[in-house]
Design an enzyme around this catalytic site. Structure first.
Site, PDB file in Angstrom:
ATOM      1  N   PRO A  77       0.775  -1.322  -0.049  1.00  0.00           N
ATOM      2  CA  PRO A  77      -0.011  -0.046  -0.032  1.00  0.00           C
ATOM      3  C   PRO A  77       0.784   1.377   0.095  1.00  0.00           C
ATOM      4  O   PRO A  77       1.564   1.565   0.732  1.00  0.00           O
ATOM      5  CB  PRO A  77      -0.828   0.041   1.258  1.00  0.00           C
ATOM      6  CG  PRO A  77      -1.096  -1.678   1.460  1.00  0.00           C
ATOM      7  CD  PRO A  77       0.214  -2.159   0.946  1.00  0.00           C
ATOM      8  N   CYS A  78       0.294   2.296  -0.827  1.00  0.00           N
ATOM      9  CA  CYS A  78       0.928   3.611  -1.048  1.00  0.00           C
ATOM     10  C   CYS A  78       0.778   4.602  -0.033  1.00  0.00           C
ATOM     11  O   CYS A  78       1.488   5.466   0.311  1.00  0.00           O
ATOM     12  CB  CYS A  78       0.887   3.979  -2.454  1.00  0.00           C
ATOM     13  SG  CYS A  78       1.440   2.936  -3.799  1.00  0.00           S
ATOM     14  N   PRO A  79      -0.601   4.590   0.357  1.00  0.00           N
ATOM     15  CA  PRO A  79      -1.020   5.881   1.252  1.00  0.00           C
ATOM     16  C   PRO A  79      -0.057   6.308   2.585  1.00  0.00           C
ATOM     17  O   PRO A  79      -0.024   7.392   2.787  1.00  0.00           O
ATOM     18  CB  PRO A  79      -2.549   5.459   1.826  1.00  0.00           C
ATOM     19  CG  PRO A  79      -3.019   4.446   0.969  1.00  0.00           C
ATOM     20  CD  PRO A  79      -1.533   3.852   0.349  1.00  0.00           C
TER      21      PRO A  79
END
Length: 413
Positions: A77-79
């Site tokens: 995940p990037c967030p």
């Protein structure tokens, strides 16, 4: 495990998977949380083993069963690192980057490939990056980071990705070189003219001439937000300059006689082309329009994955010139703190890290404290520091990540 098999975590809808397949890897397993993305993987590659669920849940898959696989890969995940977000890093319950690094000591692959957003390359995460390199070195891997631009690999889009590659064998690591760029920059017009004209729209040629640049970064979004949309206000302005209406995604290409004030909207097929899918990288996306768009927009462009996968494959084959690997220091303050078993005064820490300006030292320690526990001891005017624990989820059974994950499960994509 087979000689060239890959286990891919957080596989999404298959952008990285397709690229790695093109590079010569075979999928032993793809692990993905999202139902729609899993359906897409199964639709395109029925023979692949796809495990659906939380990648960090032992009930989803057993990492130890894949010990010795050639490649462990993923786009976690990037967030936690995105510039548009809060950059919570290790304290974000969605952060799986550090966990994926720890997974290396279980799976023991010949190589590791992880990709994420450009934000992870910024000074804010210098300590985090240093921790990752140090952990991989402790596991016996030589690792390096590189910021890759998708447009350098034939993808008509501004899509920087920060990529980590680590190799277990010293000879293979010495032969690893980041892939060369393709030289030609593909524009949006070149990419989409045929699709724009596919239903008889007479304006396709003129439109393509105007769309003579690469596109802004495609933003897939998440279940927390609305339908398919090509990005924030600044991105919409850039799309308008290319003759694209970014306020949504079309169901079909423009028809004969259609006229536009700004320009036509893109279909999901067109968005996929912007993301790097093409006749050379064919793929079918399942689900309704919004879910298809999210799958496409959140993907790692297949040509970039193929280029990096090819570079890893060449290293496996000991191709190319051998290069001496030099350690890259991302955060000297973290390294100085980590090497000490006791408190270090600010003055000594500054000397060890080469940071003589007191406000700058305090700023960087403050930044480091967002991902690590920093103990502070003050005795009059003398301040000393000691490095405590890493705040990230590493697989701990009691970590707050589990509670937060289940609380927000329905909104995670």
């Amino acid at each position: 495990m087979g000689d060239l098999e890959v286990v891919e975590i957080c596989a999404g809808a298959g952008g990285q998977a397709l690229g790695l397949e093109k590079a010569g890897f075979e999928h032993a397993l793809a692990v993905e949380l999202d139902t729609n993305a899993c359906n897409t993987l199964r639709e395109n590659r029925p023979s692949w083993k796809v495990a659906q669920g939380d990648v960090a849940d032992p009930e989803t898959w057993n990492p130890a069963a894949y010990e010795g696989v050639a490649l462990l890969a993923g786009g976690v995940p990037c967030p936690p690192f995105t510039i548009a977000g809060k950059q919570l890093g290790a304290t974000d319950e969605r952060d799986l980057f550090a966990w994926a690094v720890e997974l290396v000591n279980v799976v023991k692959p010949r190589a590791l490939l992880l990709e994420n957003v450009r934000g992870l390359s910024l000074p804010r995460f210098a300590g985090y990056r240093q921790h990752v390199l140090d952990r991989l070195a402790a596991f016996g891997y030589q690792a390096s980071w590189q910021l890759l631009q998708a447009s350098d690999f034939g993808v008509p889009q501004l899509r920087p990705r920060f990529v980590l590659v680590a190799m277990r064998e010293a000879d293979e690591a010495a032969h690893f070189a980041w892939p060369a760029t393709v030289g030609h920059v593909t524009t949006v017009g070149e990419s989409l003219e045929e699709l724009m004209a596919s239903d008889g729209w007479e304006g396709a040629g003129a439109w393509a001439s105007k769309a003579d640049r690469i596109a802004p970064t495609i933003v897939g979004g998440s279940k927390k937000h609305g339908g398919a949309d090509l990005g924030p206000t600044r991105a919409k302005r850039a799309w308008a300059e290319l003759g694209v209406d970014a306020l949504g995604v079309a169901d079909a290409p423009p028809k004969a006689g259609d006229t536009y004030k700004v320009g036509p909207k893109l279909t999901t097929e067109m968005v996929a082309r912007i993301q790097g899918w093409s006749d050379d990288y064919q793929w079918t996306f399942t689900g309704r329009k919004t879910t298809r768009y999210r799958q496409i927009g959140n993907a790692f462009p297949p040509p970039v994955a193929a280029a990096v996968g090819g570079a890893i494959m060449r290293a496996f084959n000991l191709e190319g010139e051998r290069a001496e690997r030099r350690d890259v220091e991302h955060d000297p303050i973290y390294k100085a703190l980590r090497s000490a078993d006791e408190f270090i005064t600010a003055e000594r820490l500054g000397r060890l890290a080469g940071v003589t300006d007191t406000p700058e030292l305090e700023r960087r320690i403050s930044m480091l404290s967002r991902d690590f526990e920093i103990e502070i001891e003050a005795s009059g005017p003398v301040v000393a520091y000691r490095l405590g624990g890493f705040k990230a989820f590493l697989g701990q059974a009691e970590h707050t990540r589990h509670e937060q994950f289940h609380k927000h499960r329905t909104r995670i994509s």
